[in-house]
Structure formats: C-alpha cells, structure tokens
Design a protein around this motif. Structure first.
Motif, mmCIF file in Angstrom:
data_model
loop_
_atom_site.group_PDB
_atom_site.id
_atom_site.type_symbol
_atom_site.label_atom_id
_atom_site.label_comp_id
_atom_site.label_asym_id
_atom_site.label_seq_id
_atom_site.Cartn_x
_atom_site.Cartn_y
_atom_site.Cartn_z
ATOM 1 N N GLU A 98 0.834 -1.202 0.000
ATOM 2 C CA GLU A 98 0.000 0.000 0.000
ATOM 3 C C GLU A 98 0.871 1.256 0.000
ATOM 4 O OE1 GLU A 98 -3.502 2.060 2.711
ATOM 5 O OE2 GLU A 98 -3.024 -0.055 3.021
ATOM 6 N N PHE A 99 1.918 1.255 0.808
ATOM 7 C CA PHE A 99 2.814 2.406 0.845
ATOM 8 C C PHE A 99 3.479 2.621 -0.515
ATOM 9 C CE2 PHE A 99 6.820 4.569 1.516
ATOM 10 C CZ PHE A 99 6.416 5.668 2.240
ATOM 11 N N ASP A 100 3.889 1.520 -1.145
ATOM 12 C CA ASP A 100 4.535 1.618 -2.454
ATOM 13 C C ASP A 100 3.635 2.275 -3.492
ATOM 14 O OD1 ASP A 100 6.821 0.399 -1.528
ATOM 15 O OD2 ASP A 100 6.375 -1.550 -2.436
ATOM 16 N N SER A 101 2.334 2.111 -3.347
ATOM 17 C CA SER A 101 1.418 2.612 -4.363
ATOM 18 C C SER A 101 0.803 3.971 -4.038
ATOM 19 C CB SER A 101 0.301 1.595 -4.617
ATOM 20 O OG SER A 101 -0.500 1.461 -3.475
ATOM 21 N N GLN B 78 2.012 12.959 -3.567
ATOM 22 C CA GLN B 78 1.440 14.305 -3.555
ATOM 23 C C GLN B 78 0.076 14.356 -2.870
ATOM 24 O OE1 GLN B 78 3.483 16.802 -4.538
ATOM 25 N NE2 GLN B 78 4.886 15.076 -4.758
ATOM 26 N N ASP B 79 -0.499 13.199 -2.606
ATOM 27 C CA ASP B 79 -1.792 13.105 -1.931
ATOM 28 C C ASP B 79 -1.539 12.988 -0.434
ATOM 29 O OD1 ASP B 79 -4.276 12.460 -0.871
ATOM 30 O OD2 ASP B 79 -4.761 11.015 -2.457
ATOM 31 N N ARG B 80 -1.477 14.141 0.207
ATOM 32 C CA ARG B 80 -1.109 14.170 1.620
ATOM 33 C C ARG B 80 -2.107 13.425 2.492
ATOM 34 N NH1 ARG B 80 0.759 20.367 2.147
ATOM 35 N NH2 ARG B 80 0.388 19.961 4.340
ATOM 36 N N ALA B 81 -3.380 13.453 2.145
ATOM 37 C CA ALA B 81 -4.377 12.728 2.935
ATOM 38 C C ALA B 81 -4.158 11.220 2.831
ATOM 39 C CB ALA B 81 -5.789 13.094 2.480
ATOM 40 N N LEU C 184 -1.334 9.742 2.073
ATOM 41 C CA LEU C 184 -0.074 9.470 2.747
ATOM 42 C C LEU C 184 -0.279 9.445 4.266
ATOM 43 C CD1 LEU C 184 2.924 8.921 2.387
ATOM 44 C CD2 LEU C 184 3.303 11.402 2.368
ATOM 45 N N ALA C 185 -1.058 10.383 4.773
ATOM 46 C CA ALA C 185 -1.349 10.416 6.208
ATOM 47 C C ALA C 185 -2.054 9.143 6.652
ATOM 48 C CB ALA C 185 -2.195 11.637 6.552
ATOM 49 N N THR C 186 -2.966 8.641 5.843
ATOM 50 C CA THR C 186 -3.677 7.405 6.163
ATOM 51 C C THR C 186 -2.708 6.234 6.276
ATOM 52 O OG1 THR C 186 -5.708 8.173 5.130
ATOM 53 C CG2 THR C 186 -5.453 5.792 5.370
ATOM 54 N N VAL C 187 -1.799 6.118 5.308
ATOM 55 C CA VAL C 187 -0.831 5.021 5.333
ATOM 56 C C VAL C 187 0.128 5.182 6.516
ATOM 57 C CG1 VAL C 187 1.056 3.914 4.074
ATOM 58 C CG2 VAL C 187 -1.013 4.576 2.868
#
Length: 144
Positions: A46-49, A53-56, A58-61
């Motif tokens: 999931e992190f790899d994908s 630029q999508d901070r939301a 990224l924050a979720t992961v």
C-alpha cells in the motif's frame, strides 16, 4: 508521483521480518506474529502505491504504520522481543517525522529519517532469520 521503494519502505519491510509466533502463541490482542507480518507486507504494498502528492492518502498510510508498531509490540514473540521493540520504536519515529512535515514529502526531515533507519542496524537480520524459520515468509515478502 508515486513514492519509490526507499528508506521508509525498507523500514516497513524490515518491520515485517519478525513473524515467528506459533499458532498457539497468540498475542494479547489475539493476533499471531505471522498475522501481523502478513498485515505489514500488505501495508508495504500500500505504501509503495500511495501518491506522494496526496497528503491525505499518505497520512492514512502513515497512521497505519503507527498502528502496526502497536500490533508488533502486542504480538512480539519472546525470542525477538527486544528487536521488535526497536522496530516499533522506529515506526513511531517515522510517524513523527511525517506528521512534523504535515505529510508533505518535500518537507520531510531526511536526517531524522536516516537516524531512525540507522537504529535498525543488525536487528533486521535477526528478525528475518526468525521470521523465515517460523512463518516461512521472508523479510518484506511481496504477494503481488
């Protein structure tokens, strides 16, 4: 822009290494070590994908990374308990670095990331040996 496999992905994969509880060695929350490792491997994918630029997103992961540290602590088998604690501490440090940058990869404190990762020296190999022997899953196994 996708995040490329790099320092944090390596940490996630390294965190996945300690999969060695037997099925009757359930964690206090009822989760086996190998189950936590499987979840970590999925999170690695999931992190790899995630779009950097999508901070939301990224924050979720990154929040999941923090939760993973708690799960690792709860499920840690005794033979690798101190190594798992080190991994969980690194997860916590990574969450803090991302949160401090407000999940903006351009603002990440690379020195803090490198410092956190340096804490894994030697520990990854110990957890990996245990994981492969007990779970049959290598460090950072990719299901894709």
């Amino acid at each position: 822009m996708r995040l490329q496999r790099g320092a944090l992905t390596a940490v996630l994969a390294a965190s996945a290494a300690g999969c060695g509880a037997n099925s009757d060695d359930a964690a206090p929350l009822g989760e086996t070590w190998c189950g936590v490792v499987a979840a970590s491997n999925t999170l690695d994918d999931e992190f790899d994908s995630v779009d950097a630029q999508d901070r939301a997103a990224l924050a979720t992961v990154v929040d999941k990374i923090g939760e993973l540290g708690r799960r690792f602590r709860a499920a840690a088998p005794a033979p690798i308990g101190s190594q798992v604690e080190t991994y969980a501490d690194v997860n916590d440090q990574l969450v803090e670095v991302f949160a401090a940058a407000d999940y903006d990869v351009a603002e990440l404190d690379n020195d803090a990331l490198e410092e956190a990762i340096s804490n894994l020296d030697g520990v990854a190999e110990q957890i990996d040996v245990f994981t492969v022997a007990e779970c049959g899953v290598p460090l950072g196994a990719d299901d894709t």
